[in-house]
Write a protein that holds these residues in place. Structure first.
Motif, PDB file in Angstrom:
ATOM      1  N   HIS A  53      25.200  61.420  41.858  1.00 15.99           N
ATOM      2  CA  HIS A  53      25.010  60.016  42.279  1.00 15.99           C
ATOM      3  C   HIS A  53      24.793  59.819  43.790  1.00 15.99           C
ATOM      4  O   HIS A  53      24.028  58.936  44.176  1.00 15.99           O
ATOM      5  CB  HIS A  53      26.112  59.089  41.722  1.00 15.99           C
ATOM      6  CG  HIS A  53      27.387  59.075  42.494  1.00 15.99           C
ATOM      7  ND1 HIS A  53      28.449  59.888  42.193  1.00 15.99           N
ATOM      8  CD2 HIS A  53      27.787  58.327  43.564  1.00 15.99           C
ATOM      9  CE1 HIS A  53      29.436  59.654  43.038  1.00 15.99           C
ATOM     10  NE2 HIS A  53      29.063  58.707  43.868  1.00 15.99           N
ATOM     11  N   LYS A  61      25.028  55.512  41.171  1.00 11.15           N
ATOM     12  CA  LYS A  61      25.662  55.588  39.846  1.00 11.15           C
ATOM     13  C   LYS A  61      24.799  54.972  38.753  1.00 11.15           C
ATOM     14  O   LYS A  61      25.127  55.067  37.569  1.00 11.15           O
ATOM     15  CB  LYS A  61      27.044  54.923  39.880  1.00 11.15           C
ATOM     16  CG  LYS A  61      28.096  55.820  40.496  1.00 11.15           C
ATOM     17  CD  LYS A  61      29.477  55.260  40.283  1.00 11.15           C
ATOM     18  CE  LYS A  61      30.521  56.219  40.854  1.00 11.15           C
ATOM     19  NZ  LYS A  61      31.834  55.570  40.921  1.00 11.15           N
ATOM     20  N   ASP A 102      37.401  54.933  50.070  1.00  8.31           N
ATOM     21  CA  ASP A 102      36.983  55.070  48.670  1.00  8.31           C
ATOM     22  C   ASP A 102      38.122  55.647  47.820  1.00  8.31           C
ATOM     23  O   ASP A 102      38.482  55.108  46.766  1.00  8.31           O
ATOM     24  CB  ASP A 102      35.759  56.013  48.640  1.00  8.31           C
ATOM     25  CG  ASP A 102      35.011  55.979  47.329  1.00  8.31           C
ATOM     26  OD1 ASP A 102      35.194  55.009  46.565  1.00  8.31           O
ATOM     27  OD2 ASP A 102      34.247  56.925  47.060  1.00  8.31           O
ATOM     28  N   HIS A 142      27.451  52.137  48.762  1.00  5.99           N
ATOM     29  CA  HIS A 142      27.700  53.581  48.748  1.00  5.99           C
ATOM     30  C   HIS A 142      27.524  54.221  47.366  1.00  5.99           C
ATOM     31  O   HIS A 142      27.133  55.367  47.261  1.00  5.99           O
ATOM     32  CB  HIS A 142      29.086  53.893  49.341  1.00  5.99           C
ATOM     33  CG  HIS A 142      30.234  53.620  48.416  1.00  5.99           C
ATOM     34  ND1 HIS A 142      30.753  52.358  48.247  1.00  5.99           N
ATOM     35  CD2 HIS A 142      30.952  54.430  47.602  1.00  5.99           C
ATOM     36  CE1 HIS A 142      31.752  52.419  47.386  1.00  5.99           C
ATOM     37  NE2 HIS A 142      31.890  53.663  46.973  1.00  5.99           N
ATOM     38  N   ASP A 143      27.784  53.467  46.310  1.00  6.91           N
ATOM     39  CA  ASP A 143      27.716  54.065  44.969  1.00  6.91           C
ATOM     40  C   ASP A 143      26.495  53.634  44.149  1.00  6.91           C
ATOM     41  O   ASP A 143      26.502  53.783  42.919  1.00  6.91           O
ATOM     42  CB  ASP A 143      29.000  53.708  44.182  1.00  6.91           C
ATOM     43  CG  ASP A 143      30.041  54.819  44.265  1.00  6.91           C
ATOM     44  OD1 ASP A 143      29.677  55.942  44.674  1.00  6.91           O
ATOM     45  OD2 ASP A 143      31.206  54.557  43.925  1.00  6.91           O
ATOM     46  N   HIS A 162      29.441  60.594  51.156  1.00 10.80           N
ATOM     47  CA  HIS A 162      30.807  60.062  51.013  1.00 10.80           C
ATOM     48  C   HIS A 162      31.709  60.896  50.111  1.00 10.80           C
ATOM     49  O   HIS A 162      32.889  60.614  49.988  1.00 10.80           O
ATOM     50  CB  HIS A 162      30.792  58.582  50.594  1.00 10.80           C
ATOM     51  CG  HIS A 162      30.318  58.311  49.206  1.00 10.80           C
ATOM     52  ND1 HIS A 162      28.987  58.196  48.885  1.00 10.80           N
ATOM     53  CD2 HIS A 162      30.992  58.118  48.045  1.00 10.80           C
ATOM     54  CE1 HIS A 162      28.870  57.935  47.592  1.00 10.80           C
ATOM     55  NE2 HIS A 162      30.073  57.890  47.060  1.00 10.80           N
ATOM     56  N   HIS A 163      31.144  61.938  49.470  1.00 10.75           N
ATOM     57  CA  HIS A 163      32.003  62.838  48.674  1.00 10.75           C
ATOM     58  C   HIS A 163      32.132  64.221  49.299  1.00 10.75           C
ATOM     59  O   HIS A 163      32.549  65.167  48.631  1.00 10.75           O
ATOM     60  CB  HIS A 163      31.468  62.950  47.242  1.00 10.75           C
ATOM     61  CG  HIS A 163      31.748  61.718  46.427  1.00 10.75           C
ATOM     62  ND1 HIS A 163      33.019  61.343  46.040  1.00 10.75           N
ATOM     63  CD2 HIS A 163      30.920  60.748  45.958  1.00 10.75           C
ATOM     64  CE1 HIS A 163      32.955  60.198  45.360  1.00 10.75           C
ATOM     65  NE2 HIS A 163      31.682  59.806  45.300  1.00 10.75           N
TER      66      HIS A 163
HETATM   67 FE   LIG Z   1      30.790  57.734  44.970  1.00 11.55          FE
END
Ligand SMILES: [Fe+2]
Length: 549
Positions: free
Chosen positions: A430, A405, A483, A401-402, A454-455
């Protein structure tokens, strides 16, 4: 690996016309002209001049030809008639032969339980008829079913019985074919010395028999053994020798040789050579429509990218292999695809996790974050009724998911204080950056949505798309809860990790952020769950005293 099939010689008793018809049918089979073969076998079945045994055998061959054409229903009809006709003759051997072919039809249709049951019935009849050659043939087929199931010990046991049977009868070529299967099973078990012993003996028997085609097939299997045993010089020599064998028709292992050469080059860190050979193998697979080779090549290509740390391309190849194995699994014709598919899924998870962790390694405060988020998210997804298949892809998405970044500078990720507006802008990019990395990978499930959304927040004030409520993909809403919970309960650059009670309080007091139903379900679970490493009041006290949590 192929099934053992009847080779009973019945031509001797027939008229020249019947013999010619049989020869033409066999020729059509060899050339893959199945419609012609069916027509000729039908002619034989109806030919009043043909001997009864020949007509019965033609009925079995007709069933097999229908099967090769992909017409299972017709194959079953014909074989049912063959079993009934054999029964009428009162010959247990004829019934056993017909049942053996019925078993092959079930096996090739993927119904392995039924195939095993039919082989068992066929074997009883063959025993009754004291037909040792037929018993050995059925044992070999029982071994093949066990191989497809991945039960290698049972496969070995059945192949050994078959081998002993053929040995006693002096049927050298059949003996060698079974030894070849024994070698394959030993290679799968990682028992290379035994595999080599079986192959050496098979090679001797094929050579005595002058069977050049099977000698080459065997040599191709031996190359696989050398690679598995990391004997790369011998593997390379074997490939080169086989590539120089000129044959009229392309043997099935030709494309595999390029794949093997690719693997050998990769193990020797010759990445250019590896890439070149794997591409040759892929071209061969596409030209010949060989799905298994395509899957194998994609898997090896993924390993090559992994060695080079080319994560995106690696996942692309792995996803391709995964989809091809899924197609093959549906066909059930290839030995232990199920097992290989399972092994590939484990590798997929491992690699997705490692890629996620490689991003985390930039951020010293989020080490293990991806694994924990994936765990929390899967618990919640499971509670919400995701099935095992969806959960697999969900876990991959959670691990990745990240990945966006990667675009955020390390000093921003590790900054102890508040981010400047410019730094915050970079940080907020990101999710989109992550999606760009995997956009051309056609993942099943909601992986793209997890990475991009996801944010987002339930009240529509999140980023990057400002989606609200049920507009936010369900998988992304689940990930968001997991998260944030992990972020709160682990130590960050700007504060220590919080206890469950405090984290729950903060999440509940932020009603605009989460899907309320998901939050309730997750917090109810997290309250009583034994989560290793989660901050407790005792652990917090250690932290306050300067110790690590
Ligand atoms: Fe994230």
């Amino acid at each position: 690996m192929t099934n053992a099939r009847p080779t009973v010689e019945i031509r001797a008793v027939e008229s020249p016309a019947v013999k010619e018809c049989m020869d033409r049918a066999k020729q059509a089979e060899r050339e893959g002209r199945w419609a012609d073969a069916c027509a000729l076998y039908e002619q034989l079945v109806r030919d009043p001049d043909a001997h009864a045994h020949t007509r019965l055998a033609a009925l079995r061959w007709l069933g097999r030809a229908y099967l090769e054409q992909g017409n299972r229903a017709a194959a079953f009809d014909v074989l049912e008639a063959a079993v009934a006709a054999a029964d009428v003759t009162g010959s247990p051997a004829a019934v056993a032969q017909a049942l053996n072919v019925v078993g092959i039809v079930y096996q090739m249709g993927g119904d392995l339980d039924q195939a095993a049951a039919i082989y068992s019935a066929a074997r009883s009849k063959a025993e009754l008829a004291a037909d040792a050659a037929l018993i050995a043939m059925i044992d070999s087929n029982v071994g093949t079913v066990a191989m497809i199931r991945g039960d290698l010990r049972a496969a070995l046991e059945a192949f050994r019985l078959s081998h002993l049977g053929y040995q006693a009868l002096g049927l050298r070529n059949h003996e060698a074919q079974v030894l070849n299967n024994i070698g394959l099973a030993y290679v799968e078990l990682g028992e290379f010395a035994d595999a080599e012993g079986a192959y050496t003996e098979a090679a001797r028997l094929f050579s005595e028999d002058g069977d050049i085609a099977r000698q080459s097939d065997l040599a191709a299997n031996q190359v696989q053994l050398y690679i598995a045993a990391k004997r790369y010089d011998e593997a390379q020599a074997g490939c080169e020798k086989l590539l120089n064998v000129s044959t009229d028709d392309a043997p099935p292992w030709r494309g595999d040789l390029f794949r093997h050469l690719g693997v050998i080059a990769r193990e020797r860190l010759d990445f250019a050579g590896a890439s070149e050979n794997l591409q040759k193998a892929e071209r061969h697979a596409v030209e010949t429509g060989d799905l298994l080779l395509r899957a194998d090549v994609a898997e090896q290509q993924a390993e090559l990218y992994w060695t080079q740390k080319r994560h995106r391309e690696m996942l692309l190849s792995l996803n391709e292999a995964h989809a091809l194995y899924a197609q093959l699994k549906a066909s059930h014709r290839i030995a232990h695809v199920e097992k290989r598919h399972g092994a590939l899924e484990s590798r997929f998870l491992e690699i997705a996790g490692q890629w996620g962790n490689s991003i985390e390694s930039k951020d010293r405060y989020t080490r293990g974050h991806c694994d924990r988020v994936a765990f929390f998210a899967c618990v919640l997804a499971d509670s919400m009724g995701f099935n095992a298949r969806s959960l697999f892809w969900f876990r991959i998405g959670a691990l990745l998911h990240d990945i966006g970044k990667i675009i955020v500078p390390t000093e921003v990720l590790n900054k102890p204080g508040k981010l400047t507006p410019e730094e915050w802008e970079i940080m907020k990019r990101h999710p989109e950056a992550g999606l760009e990395l995997v956009a051309d990978i056609d993942f099943p499930g909601d992986i793209h949505a997890i990475i991009r959304n996801h944010h987002e927040r339930w009240d529509g004030t999140g980023y990057p798309d400002g989606l609200a409520g049920e507009q936010i993909p369900f998988a992304a809403r689940i990930l968001c809860v997991a998260d944030v919970y992990d972020a709160l309960t682990t130590t960050r650059s700007y504060r220590p990790g919080l206890t469950h009670a405090r984290a729950a309080e903060i999440m509940r007091s932020s009603p605009g952020q989460f899907d309320p139903q998901l939050l309730d379900v997750f917090l109810a679970w997290a309250e009583t769950a034994d989560i290793p490493g989660r901050p407790t009041p005792q652990r917090m006290a250690i932290f306050a005293g300067g110790g690590a949590v």
